[in-house]
Write an enzyme that holds these catalytic residues in place. Structure first.
Site, mmCIF file in Angstrom:
data_model
loop_
_atom_site.group_PDB
_atom_site.id
_atom_site.type_symbol
_atom_site.label_atom_id
_atom_site.label_comp_id
_atom_site.label_asym_id
_atom_site.label_seq_id
_atom_site.Cartn_x
_atom_site.Cartn_y
_atom_site.Cartn_z
ATOM 1 N N GLU A 1 -6.779 4.822 -8.427
ATOM 2 C CA GLU A 1 -8.040 5.417 -7.958
ATOM 3 C C GLU A 1 -8.510 6.552 -8.865
ATOM 4 O OE1 GLU A 1 -8.036 5.768 -3.760
ATOM 5 O OE2 GLU A 1 -9.644 7.235 -3.689
ATOM 6 N N PHE B 1 -11.795 -0.243 5.877
ATOM 7 C CA PHE B 1 -10.761 0.515 6.603
ATOM 8 C C PHE B 1 -10.846 0.242 8.106
ATOM 9 C CE2 PHE B 1 -9.395 4.362 3.791
ATOM 10 C CZ PHE B 1 -9.319 3.552 2.668
ATOM 11 N N ASP C 1 0.849 -1.195 0.000
ATOM 12 C CA ASP C 1 0.000 0.000 0.000
ATOM 13 C C ASP C 1 0.882 1.242 0.000
ATOM 14 O OD1 ASP C 1 -2.311 1.484 0.200
ATOM 15 O OD2 ASP C 1 -2.772 0.926 2.258
HETATM 16 O O1 LIG Z 1 -7.843 1.630 -0.031
HETATM 17 C C1 LIG Z 1 -6.699 1.249 -0.071
HETATM 18 C C2 LIG Z 1 -6.341 -0.037 -0.677
HETATM 19 O O2 LIG Z 1 -7.196 -0.383 -1.708
HETATM 20 C C3 LIG Z 1 -5.568 1.998 0.512
HETATM 21 O O3 LIG Z 1 -4.668 2.473 -0.452
HETATM 22 C C4 LIG Z 1 -6.019 3.130 1.381
HETATM 23 O O4 LIG Z 1 -6.226 4.265 0.617
HETATM 24 C C5 LIG Z 1 -5.013 3.413 2.460
HETATM 25 O O5 LIG Z 1 -4.660 2.237 3.139
HETATM 26 C C6 LIG Z 1 -5.603 4.344 3.447
HETATM 27 O O6 LIG Z 1 -5.842 5.577 2.868
HETATM 28 C C7 LIG Z 1 -4.727 4.484 4.617
HETATM 29 O O7 LIG Z 1 -5.572 4.854 5.613
HETATM 30 P P1 LIG Z 1 -5.063 5.328 7.005
HETATM 31 O O8 LIG Z 1 -3.982 4.383 7.444
HETATM 32 O O9 LIG Z 1 -4.610 6.718 6.803
HETATM 33 O O10 LIG Z 1 -6.288 5.221 7.844
HETATM 34 O O1 LIG Z 2 -8.586 5.032 -1.150
HETATM 35 C C1 LIG Z 2 -8.549 5.750 -0.222
HETATM 36 C C2 LIG Z 2 -8.640 7.194 -0.194
HETATM 37 O O2 LIG Z 2 -8.061 7.814 -1.286
HETATM 38 C C3 LIG Z 2 -8.085 7.689 1.128
HETATM 39 O O3 LIG Z 2 -7.979 9.053 1.061
HETATM 40 P P1 LIG Z 2 -7.585 9.915 2.358
HETATM 41 O O4 LIG Z 2 -6.350 9.258 2.929
HETATM 42 O O5 LIG Z 2 -7.311 11.253 1.778
HETATM 43 O O6 LIG Z 2 -8.754 9.845 3.268
#
Ligand SMILES: O=C(CO)[C@@H](O)[C@H](O)[C@H](O)[C@H](O)COP(=O)(O)O
Ligand SMILES: O=C[C@H](O)COP(=O)(O)O
Length: 288
Positions: free
Chosen positions: A135, A217, A50
């Site tokens: 994305e 998440f 990721d």
């Molecule tokens: O959704 C996916 C995987 O498909 C991730 O790339 C996702 O955007 C990231 O893990 C999150 O944005 C990270 O979230 P966080 O650790 O900031 O809560």
């Molecule tokens: O796929 C996930 C989102 O792009 C997360 O975006 P954010 O980290 O800005 O909330």
């Protein structure tokens, strides 16, 4: 900081892999301890890295334990802003491409951003053998038609660069409009990663409408519950993010949906210093 994200850079999907490399492993900067944790996780699940940091992806892909990669707009902008010549070249190519192919100023910026995301994805596709997620601009999350236009264009850009759609997951927010767009894309052979899944209803709707994969998440669900309850430490089994993902995953198994459940945003349930909690959490979701 060369590593754009913290050490928690892996998401684990619930589909057992047939793509996992069995080739020779080369040891690079991945420490033995990290590799041993990854090996435990990889024995339960498919791992998707990721991050958009190509050096990190290469190091971990070389362990043979990581087969997939997921990016998001933050990682793409970090690449674009890094100043590192590797990413500057991707950015310059994107700008040149947009200059050549767009007419209006708005179109130029959008096209350059999509092309940059695809250039990064194409570079990642040389390092991992499985899916790469790209994305669609999340500002379109409530606009089905624009989401469709941009998703199809991202796929066209990948195909123009020689990467077949079967390697790509179009990442869309799991809003109602995102799910409606996904239904059409899946019928065109464009597989989707429905992200920003915080609740059971989103997971159910995404599967019922045919998503290839969802990204719940658990970390942000945990953040929410910590704030709500004031309680900071949770046992992995009772971590509300884990409980939520377990429910989604069990529903898919019980009702025979083949949508992959790939939780992202993991956090150690007991807080900093309890990194192995992520392994416990993966186990506790029923993710085997
Ligand atoms: O959704 C996916 C995987 O498909 C991730 O790339 C996702 O955007 C990231 O893990 C999150 O944005 C990270 O979230 P966080 O650790 O900031 O809560
Ligand atoms: O796929 C996930 C989102 O792009 C997360 O975006 P954010 O980290 O800005 O909330």
């Amino acid at each position: 900081n060369r590593h754009w994200v913290g050490p928690q850079v892996f998401t684990g999907s619930c589909a057992h892999t047939s793509q996992r490399s069995s080739g020779p492993r080369s040891r690079t900067a991945v420490t033995a301890a990290a590799e041993s944790c990854l090996a435990q996780l990889a024995s339960m699940t498919t791992l998707s890295i990721d991050t958009g940091d190509l050096t990190v992806i290469k190091e971990y892909a070389e362990t043979g334990l990581i087969t997939d990669a997921t990016t998001n707009p933050l990682f793409v902008s970090q690449a674009g802003l890094s100043g590192d010549p590797v990413y500057v070249a991707l950015l310059e190519d994107a700008i040149a491409y947009a200059r050549k192919s767009s007419t209006k100023e708005d179109d130029f910026v959008e096209l350059a951003m999509d092309k940059l995301a695809v250039n990064l994805g194409v570079a990642i596709s040389k390092l991992v053998s499985g899916y790469i997620s790209t994305e669609v601009d999340p500002r379109l999350s409530f606009n089905k038609e624009e989401t469709l236009r941009r998703a199809r264009r991202i796929i066209a850009l990948y195909e123009e660069a020689g990467i077949p759609r079967s390697r790509v997951l179009i990442k869309l927010a799991a809003t109602w409009e995102g799910i409606a767009a996904m239904k059409e894309l899946e019928s065109e052979g464009i597989t989707c990663n429905m992200t920003l899944v915080f609740g059971f209803a989103q997971a159910v709707a995404a599967a019922q409408y045919g998503a290839r994969l969802i990204s719940p998440f658990p970390g942000r669900i945990l953040d929410f519950h910590k704030k709500l309850s004031g309680k900071d430490i949770w046992e992995p089994e009772k971590d509300p993010g884990v409980v939520a993902v377990r429910r989604m995953y069990s529903y898919y198994k019980r009702y025979g949906y083949d949508t992959i459940c790939m939780p992202a945003s993991w956090r150690p349930s007991r807080g900093a210093g309890h990194d192995l909690d992520e392994i416990e959490a993966a186990r506790a979701t029923g993710n085997r």
